[in-house]
Design a protein around this motif. Structure first.
Motif, mmCIF file in Angstrom:
data_model
loop_
_atom_site.group_PDB
_atom_site.id
_atom_site.type_symbol
_atom_site.label_atom_id
_atom_site.label_comp_id
_atom_site.label_asym_id
_atom_site.label_seq_id
_atom_site.Cartn_x
_atom_site.Cartn_y
_atom_site.Cartn_z
ATOM 1 N N HIS A 27 -4.102 23.625 6.721
ATOM 2 C CA HIS A 27 -5.258 23.433 5.837
ATOM 3 C C HIS A 27 -4.733 22.891 4.520
ATOM 4 N N ILE A 28 -5.244 21.744 4.124
ATOM 5 C CA ILE A 28 -4.847 21.119 2.867
ATOM 6 C C ILE A 28 -6.102 20.981 2.016
ATOM 7 N N ASP A 29 -6.147 21.702 0.914
ATOM 8 C CA ASP A 29 -7.316 21.678 0.024
ATOM 9 C C ASP A 29 -8.620 21.884 0.791
ATOM 10 N N GLY A 30 -8.619 22.847 1.698
ATOM 11 C CA GLY A 30 -9.817 23.176 2.470
ATOM 12 C C GLY A 30 -10.130 22.232 3.612
ATOM 13 N N GLU A 31 -9.273 21.284 3.868
ATOM 14 C CA GLU A 31 -9.511 20.295 4.924
ATOM 15 C C GLU A 31 -8.537 20.535 6.078
ATOM 16 N N LEU A 32 -9.048 20.389 7.316
ATOM 17 C CA LEU A 32 -8.171 20.512 8.477
ATOM 18 C C LEU A 32 -7.183 19.365 8.505
ATOM 19 N N ALA A 33 -5.932 19.686 8.777
ATOM 20 C CA ALA A 33 -4.869 18.682 8.803
ATOM 21 C C ALA A 33 -3.934 18.980 9.968
ATOM 22 N N ILE A 34 -3.120 18.002 10.294
ATOM 23 C CA ILE A 34 -2.035 18.180 11.253
ATOM 24 C C ILE A 34 -0.767 17.622 10.630
ATOM 25 N N ARG A 35 0.352 18.104 11.150
ATOM 26 C CA ARG A 35 1.656 17.662 10.639
ATOM 27 C C ARG A 35 2.593 17.352 11.784
ATOM 28 N N TRP A 36 3.466 16.403 11.518
ATOM 29 C CA TRP A 36 4.574 16.156 12.436
ATOM 30 C C TRP A 36 5.747 15.641 11.620
ATOM 31 N N VAL A 37 6.938 15.821 12.163
ATOM 32 C CA VAL A 37 8.157 15.354 11.520
ATOM 33 C C VAL A 37 8.738 14.255 12.395
ATOM 34 N N ALA A 38 9.282 13.238 11.735
ATOM 35 C CA ALA A 38 9.866 12.104 12.463
ATOM 36 C C ALA A 38 11.264 11.819 11.938
ATOM 37 N N ILE A 39 12.122 11.343 12.829
ATOM 38 C CA ILE A 39 13.449 10.850 12.448
ATOM 39 C C ILE A 39 13.515 9.413 12.907
ATOM 40 N N THR A 52 1.552 14.371 7.007
ATOM 41 C CA THR A 52 0.406 15.278 6.899
ATOM 42 C C THR A 52 -0.842 14.423 6.840
ATOM 43 N N VAL A 53 -1.687 14.535 7.865
ATOM 44 C CA VAL A 53 -2.876 13.679 7.975
ATOM 45 C C VAL A 53 -4.103 14.521 8.327
ATOM 46 N N GLN A 54 -5.273 13.926 8.131
ATOM 47 C CA GLN A 54 -6.516 14.589 8.515
ATOM 48 C C GLN A 54 -6.533 14.829 10.021
ATOM 49 N N ASP A 55 -7.105 15.947 10.390
ATOM 50 C CA ASP A 55 -7.261 16.287 11.798
ATOM 51 C C ASP A 55 -8.656 15.847 12.240
ATOM 52 N N PRO A 56 -8.756 14.774 13.039
ATOM 53 C CA PRO A 56 -10.080 14.312 13.464
ATOM 54 C C PRO A 56 -10.701 15.170 14.570
ATOM 55 N N ASP A 57 -9.958 16.146 15.089
ATOM 56 C CA ASP A 57 -10.435 17.014 16.161
ATOM 57 C C ASP A 57 -10.955 16.194 17.339
ATOM 58 N N ASP A 58 -10.149 15.232 17.771
ATOM 59 C CA ASP A 58 -10.532 14.312 18.836
ATOM 60 C C ASP A 58 -9.385 14.220 19.839
ATOM 61 N N ASP A 59 -9.626 14.677 21.057
ATOM 62 C CA ASP A 59 -8.563 14.658 22.056
ATOM 63 C C ASP A 59 -8.348 13.279 22.682
ATOM 64 N N GLN A 60 -8.980 12.267 22.130
ATOM 65 C CA GLN A 60 -8.748 10.890 22.568
ATOM 66 C C GLN A 60 -7.913 10.118 21.545
ATOM 67 N N VAL A 61 -7.590 10.745 20.440
ATOM 68 C CA VAL A 61 -6.819 10.095 19.370
ATOM 69 C C VAL A 61 -5.360 10.513 19.494
ATOM 70 N N GLY A 62 -4.509 9.549 19.754
ATOM 71 C CA GLY A 62 -3.092 9.839 19.885
ATOM 72 C C GLY A 62 -2.209 9.013 18.982
ATOM 73 N N ASP A 63 -2.786 8.079 18.245
ATOM 74 C CA ASP A 63 -2.015 7.210 17.355
ATOM 75 C C ASP A 63 -1.974 7.855 15.968
ATOM 76 N N LEU A 64 -1.140 8.866 15.817
ATOM 77 C CA LEU A 64 -1.128 9.693 14.615
ATOM 78 C C LEU A 64 -0.840 8.933 13.314
ATOM 79 N N PRO A 65 0.077 7.965 13.284
ATOM 80 C CA PRO A 65 0.341 7.283 12.012
ATOM 81 C C PRO A 65 -0.867 6.539 11.429
ATOM 82 N N ASN A 66 -1.869 6.262 12.234
ATOM 83 C CA ASN A 66 -3.050 5.563 11.731
ATOM 84 C C ASN A 66 -4.133 6.495 11.196
ATOM 85 N N LEU A 67 -3.909 7.800 11.270
ATOM 86 C CA LEU A 67 -4.877 8.748 10.723
ATOM 87 C C LEU A 67 -4.757 8.790 9.199
#
Length: 132
Positions: A27-39, A52-67
């Motif tokens: 939760h970032i400032d009251g908003e649902l978010a997701i996180r991942w780490v990349a190397i 750290t990006v918004q969580d669209p709560d959509d199981d059809q969205v897999g392109d995380l860097p575009n969120l």
């Protein structure tokens, strides 16, 4: 099998392929978010970044860097995330990422596979009775 052994993860980095790990929700400032780490390898170095990006709560969205990023550092360079460190050793990069983000040594995946982890995460929140 989705997860890389430590040997395969370091091998991927040595060959110039990135690895990543889905870290889950936040939760970032009251908003649902997701996180991942990349190397990401480049110029004989390994860049560790936290996304750290918004969580669209959509199981059809897999392109995380575009969120939509929720990290002001990432707004200027969409998809690059917050740089946590740079090192010349792939094992050291993984150890750094695990120490700074609580990433697990047994959960690394190839670049662009963290999106599949996110889709599974959304489905698990809904449970079997809820529609997708």
């Amino acid at each position: 099998m989705r997860y890389l052994t430590r040997q395969f993860a370091t091998g991927a980095l040595r060959r110039g392929n990135g690895i990543e790990q889905f870290l889950g929700g936040a939760h970032i400032d009251g908003e649902l978010a997701i996180r991942w780490v990349a190397i990401s390898p480049g110029n004989r170095q390994y860049r560790v970044s936290l996304h750290t990006v918004q969580d669209p709560d959509d199981d059809q969205v897999g392109d995380l860097p575009n969120l939509i990023s929720l990290d002001p550092v990432d707004e200027a360079y969409v998809g690059e995330g917050r740089q946590l460190g740079v090192t010349e050793d792939e094992t050291e990069a993984m150890t750094l990422a695990e120490r700074l983000t609580d990433a697990r040594p047994d959960r690394w995946v190839n670049h662009a596979v963290a999106g599949e982890e996110y889709m599974d995460y959304v489905r698990s929140r809904r449970g079997p009775a809820q529609p997708t």
